[in-house]
Design an enzyme around this catalytic site. Structure first.
Site, PDB file in Angstrom:
ATOM      1  N   ARG A  39       8.319  23.949 -14.489  1.00  0.00           N
ATOM      2  CA  ARG A  39       8.974  22.657 -14.722  1.00  0.00           C
ATOM      3  C   ARG A  39       9.777  22.208 -13.514  1.00  0.00           C
ATOM      4  O   ARG A  39       9.983  22.983 -12.585  1.00  0.00           O
ATOM      5  CB  ARG A  39       9.879  22.707 -15.949  1.00  0.00           C
ATOM      6  CG  ARG A  39      10.541  24.028 -16.124  1.00  0.00           C
ATOM      7  CD  ARG A  39      11.207  24.141 -17.459  1.00  0.00           C
ATOM      8  NE  ARG A  39      11.016  25.500 -17.933  1.00  0.00           N
ATOM      9  CZ  ARG A  39      11.797  26.087 -18.827  1.00  0.00           C
ATOM     10  NH1 ARG A  39      12.782  25.427 -19.374  1.00  0.00           N
ATOM     11  NH2 ARG A  39      11.582  27.312 -19.194  1.00  0.00           N
ATOM     12  N   ASP A 215      13.523  12.530 -11.838  1.00  0.00           N
ATOM     13  CA  ASP A 215      12.108  12.620 -12.214  1.00  0.00           C
ATOM     14  C   ASP A 215      11.351  11.343 -11.882  1.00  0.00           C
ATOM     15  O   ASP A 215      10.139  11.359 -11.692  1.00  0.00           O
ATOM     16  CB  ASP A 215      11.973  12.973 -13.691  1.00  0.00           C
ATOM     17  CG  ASP A 215      12.408  14.416 -13.899  1.00  0.00           C
ATOM     18  OD1 ASP A 215      13.621  14.648 -14.028  1.00  0.00           O
ATOM     19  OD2 ASP A 215      11.546  15.305 -13.869  1.00  0.00           O
TER      20      ASP A 215
END
Ligand code: MRU
Length: 321
Positions: A39, A215
């Site tokens: 991740r 992100d």
């Protein structure tokens, strides 16, 4: 990459167990991204690039590659580095060999970019800096240096004193499980705090600045990062504390006009109901689990990229150069 296998650190059993995992084909790589074996925006991008290279090795027909692209690109909808990396492999590679080379180049570029971010972010840290960070934007999340941690590691390695407040980051506890583990291994003094504690320490004057990762950064500077980032930014503004985003330029999405247009990934309710297999909500309760939130540009003091420090309104300019 080893042969056709992509070898990754399995982030799920951390901090208690360090395990490497061998992903044998692009489907296994896609699943590892989806189920959070790996991740963090940059690591997702680099791993996806290798996944695309695996697809080239499996069958380089246009039909097969298109399908593999779709499988990989839909794994994590918010992190735009994923799409950037996959697009680059498709555009720049013309066979399996060059696809592997592009994936390697993308990974190496992350390393160089994070190193630059460390240098550019370093002057932001006052003497004896106390930095608050949210989620994991360390080297597990973005190859070698991390984004938010790059200025911290750079300062620490040069013998400067730096202390980090680490938000635990429920529901998946990336701060408690991953950031703390990284900092401990690096010898950086820090304390893990419950997500609700950040305001308390800010109010008491115990936080000098916040640095978080990203992100996806929209063209107007609005930024999606792990759920809970928004409230930390609002609290920072309220308490007169600078709030920085650290991210490579590949996290900027020039096609996304503002935060409203950023797709927010909704993950399984079970991530809220269970902590490491133990149910913490009553059976029958429902939960909502957006994985990210959007911090409006007005709360962001600056965006540290490898191409320099930007005001949120300057993000657009980067893509016009
Ligand atoms: O859902 P995750 O664990 O992939 O989210 C990670 C984060 O939100 C990080 O803070 C983010 O990727 C920015 S740092 C690369």
């Amino acid at each position: 990459m080893e042969g056709r296998n992509v070898v990754v650190i399995d982030q799920r059993p951390l901090p208690h167990q360090f395990k490497l995992l061998r992903l044998r084909n692009h489907r296994e790589t896609a699943e590892a991204i989806r189920n959070m074996t790996i991740r963090g925006a940059g690591t997702i991008g680099a791993t996806a690039a290798y996944g695309m290279a695996q697809a080239f090795l499996e069958d380089s027909s246009a039909r097969y590659l298109r399908k593999a692209y779709e499988t990989l690109v839909t794994t994590r909808p918010t992190a735009v580095d994923l799409k950037h990396a996959l697009d680059r492999v498709l555009i720049e590679a013309h066979d399996a060999k060059t696809a592997v080379a592009v994936a390697e180049r993308i990974t190496d570029e992350y390393v160089e970019r994070m190193k630059r971010i460390g240098e550019i972010g370093l002057p932001l840290l006052p003497k004896n800096a106390r930095v608050l960070t949210h989620c994991n934007a360390g080297w597990l999340a973005i190859v070698d240096w991390g984004s938010a941690t790059a200025p911290i590691y750079t300062a620490h390695r040069r013998g400067r004193k730096v202390f980090v407040w680490v938000d635990e980051t429920r529901p998946r506890c990336q701060g408690a499980n991953l950031t703390s583990w990284e900092l401990l291994n690096e010898g950086v003094p820090h304390k893990v705090i419950a997500d609700n504690a950040a305001g308390h320490f800010m109010q008491r004057g115990e936080v000098d600045l916040c640095i978080v990762g990203a992100d996806r950064i929209a063209a107007n500077g609005d930024t999606a990062n792990k759920l809970g980032t928004y409230e930390k930014a609002v609290l920072a503004k309220e308490n007169g504390i600078p709030f920085y985003i650290a991210a490579p330029s590949s996290t900027i999405d020039p096609h996304c006009p503002n935060g409203d247009a950023i797709p927010i990934e909704e993950r399984s309710e079970d991530e809220v109901h269970f902590i490491r297999g133990v149910r913490v909500t009553p059976r029958g309760a429902r939960a909502a689990n957006p994985a990210f939130d959007v911090t409006p540009a007005k709360y962001i003091t600056g965006i540290i990229t490898e191409r320099g420090m930007l005001k949120p309104r300057e993000v657009r300019k980067l893509w016009k150069r």
